[in-house]
Design an enzyme around this catalytic site. Structure first.
Site, PDB file in Angstrom:
ATOM      1  N   GLU A 133       4.401  -3.700  12.246  1.00 22.65           N
ATOM      2  CA  GLU A 133       3.398  -2.647  12.047  1.00 22.65           C
ATOM      3  C   GLU A 133       2.230  -3.331  11.343  1.00 22.65           C
ATOM      4  O   GLU A 133       2.314  -3.633  10.156  1.00 22.65           O
ATOM      5  CB  GLU A 133       4.034  -1.520  11.223  1.00 22.65           C
TER       6      GLU A 133
ATOM      7  N   CYS B  22      -3.258   1.635   6.852  1.00 26.80           N
ATOM      8  CA  CYS B  22      -3.521   1.008   8.152  1.00 26.80           C
ATOM      9  C   CYS B  22      -4.142   2.004   9.122  1.00 26.80           C
ATOM     10  O   CYS B  22      -4.722   1.598  10.122  1.00 26.80           O
ATOM     11  CB  CYS B  22      -2.228   0.485   8.765  1.00 26.80           C
TER      12      CYS B  22
ATOM     13  N   ASN C  85       0.806  -1.235   0.000  1.00 23.87           N
ATOM     14  CA  ASN C  85       0.000   0.000   0.000  1.00 23.87           C
ATOM     15  C   ASN C  85       0.835   1.280   0.000  1.00 23.87           C
ATOM     16  O   ASN C  85       0.394   2.311  -0.500  1.00 23.87           O
ATOM     17  CB  ASN C  85      -1.030  -0.013   1.143  1.00 23.87           C
TER      18      ASN C  85
HETATM   19  C1  SIN Z   1       0.389   2.279   6.561  1.00 20.23           C
HETATM   20  O1  SIN Z   1      -0.703   2.224   6.026  1.00 20.23           O
HETATM   21  O2  SIN Z   1       0.898   1.263   7.035  1.00 20.23           O
HETATM   22  C2  SIN Z   1       1.201   3.530   6.631  1.00 20.23           C
HETATM   23  C3  SIN Z   1       0.427   4.780   6.639  1.00 20.23           C
HETATM   24  C4  SIN Z   1       1.243   5.983   7.043  1.00 20.23           C
HETATM   25  O3  SIN Z   1       2.468   5.921   7.172  1.00 20.23           O
HETATM   26  O4  SIN Z   1       0.636   7.024   7.258  1.00 20.23           O
END
Ligand code: SIN
Length: 479
Positions: free
Chosen positions: A251, A285, A153
């Site tokens: 993460e 995320c 992503n």
């Molecule tokens: C993610 O979706 O894992 C990262 C999003 C972000 O760094 O803002």
């Protein structure tokens, strides 16, 4: 741009390799066309990559941090100089709009810049001794060879967020990018090659996640695994890594609540919810995934928010007028549709959207707002990872806290209130690693990113982000 012509090979010990291997095809989620290929390597090549990182570690970690940083600075510059090329590759293989892809390149570069600076601030400690004939010190050392497993992503930013601190700390690295988006990662490693990193310091292998992941977790020379992806895979990696007590940064999934209280500035709340919910077509995320709005402003919020959502244009990310690109693949669109159908079958109303944008064969889904939503609906229990905004009515601050914390995930949460006292009291009770207070876009290189509970372990970014790549060594010196 002819991406197929790019040198999509693997990089091991300073050499481009993998020409003789079967190829992994990479598809454009907007059109289904093949945009490039890369090698499908296996255990043997992964071992070679780890061996080369292991051999390079001694010299790389012995350099002064200023020498290491000089490579990171060159890499940073090359990424920015080639922003358009990199952004186009991101859009072609991942689908996000070109505007967002350009933003991702800047975001990715900001992690290298931040950690190049932060590397210079890896301090040890002097501990006051209880004995005048002893000196007590804490030294910081790089953990060793790092394996970075990166997601589709944010194919650039999630790679630099791991590589920046690892390399600055003195670690060497083997990267395994997602098979959906390996071309961005390979391009970033090409810039590393151009920046002149010594051989073996950075390596990339592409192919089956099961085989490569298994080798990376079993190989004794790998001392740390850093992973961004699903909680399910994170748990498996943790089990595998436990056998050798490898360091882990995970993460993982999120299921972010957005709480809008009746004293919120509605304009601000609507704009920030748009930014959070529809970033990357809902595929981050930390995207708001479940929206709780207090009864006094519920109808007004739903109406104003839905009007904004109706303005969003769905299409190919290369088209400058597109706001929302495709989802990554057909399984992702099906999941979104299932969540909507489940909610409707349990009494939710579709205010806007709720259907495939161009038919079931394509990966596009109309940005959707659901009202009359209840906690038992799938969309409020699981991460949708798509452009669906379910809005549930709440009555009190306590209910907001309980609902927000009712998930096993604890990555990001958002709170909208103009009251300092209310906001503070609520946030203190929220079990989330990141909170946006009247802010829908909290991510930044200088801030710690990571979750509580099943959303993961460790933090990326901020001064905390380099700690995970360092060992603490206590040295007691008798004079
Ligand atoms: C993610 O979706 O894992 C990262 C999003 C972000 O760094 O803002």
């Amino acid at each position: 741009m002819n991406v197929v012509s790019m040198k999509a090979l693997n990089y091991i010990n300073g050499e481009w390799v993998g020409e003789e291997h079967d190829r992994l095809e990479v598809f454009n989620p907007a059109s289904g066309e093949i945009v490039g290929t890369c090698p499908k390597v296996g255990r043997v090549e992964t071992q070679l990559a780890v061996d080369s990182a292991y051999t390079a570690f001694s010299e790389w970690s012995s350099l002064s941090v200023y020498e290491r940083v000089s490579y990171l600075k060159k890499w940073h510059q090359l990424i920015l100089q080639n922003k358009e090329e990199l952004a186009t590759i991101i859009t072609l293989e991942m689908g996000k709009t070109l505007k967002e892809a350009r933003g991702e390149v800047d975001y990715a570069a900001s992690y290298i810049e931040w950690f190049a600076e932060e590397g210079k601030r890896i301090y040890g400690e002097i501990i006051p001794s209880h004995n005048k004939e002893k000196r007590m010190q804490v030294w910081k050392k790089p953990v060793g060879v790092v394996a970075a497993i990166t997601p589709w992503n944010f194919p650039a930013a999630m790679l630099t967020r791991k590589m920046g601190p690892a390399l600055a700390a003195g670690c060497t690295i083997v990267v395994k990018p997602s098979s959906d988006t390996p071309l961005t990662a390979i391009k970033l490693i090409e810039y590393c090659h151009e920046a002149g990193f010594p051989k073996g310091v950075v390596n990339i292998v592409t192919g089956s996640s099961a085989i490569i992941g298994d080798e990376l977790t079993k190989n004794e020379k790998v001392r740390k695994i850093t992973f961004t992806g699903s909680t399910e895979v994170g748990k498996k990696l943790m089990e595998q890594a436990a056998h050798q007590m490898k360091r882990l940064s995970l993460e993982l999934g999120g299921h972010a609540p957005i709480i809008v209280l009746d004293d919120a500035n509605i304009d601000k709340a609507v704009q920030a919810t748009m930014a959070s919910k529809f970033r990357n077509a809902g595929q981050t995320c930390i995207c708001g995934n479940r929206i709780y709005v207090q009864s006094g402003i519920y109808d007004e919020f739903v109406e104003r928010f839905s009007k904004e959502v109706q303005k969003l244009k769905v299409g190919n990310g290369l088209d400058a007028t597109t706001d929302i690109g495709p989802l990554i693949n057909s399984a992702a669109v099906q999941k979104v549709n299932e969540h909507v159908e489940d909610a409707v079958s349990k009494g939710a109303s579709i205010v806007t959207g709720g259907v495939y944008a161009y038919g079931k064969e394509d990966n596009f889904y109309l940005p959707t707002v659901l009202s009359n939503v209840k906690s038992d609906m799938l969309v409020m229990r699981e991460e949708t990872f798509g452009p669906v905004a379910p809005i549930q009515k709440i009555t009190s601050d306590q209910e907001a806290i309980e609902l927000a914390n009712s998930s096993p995930y604890g990555l990001a949460a958002y709170v909208f209130t103009e009251s300092m006292s209310r906001g503070t009291k609520i946030i203190e009770k929220l079990d989330f690693g990141i909170v946006g207070w009247n802010d829908g876009a909290p991510s930044a290189a200088q801030a710690p990113f990571g979750g509580m509970k099943e959303s993961g372990i460790g933090r990326e970014g901020g001064h905390q982000g380099i700690e995970d790549f360092l060992e603490t060594q206590y040295v007691s010196i008798a004079l």
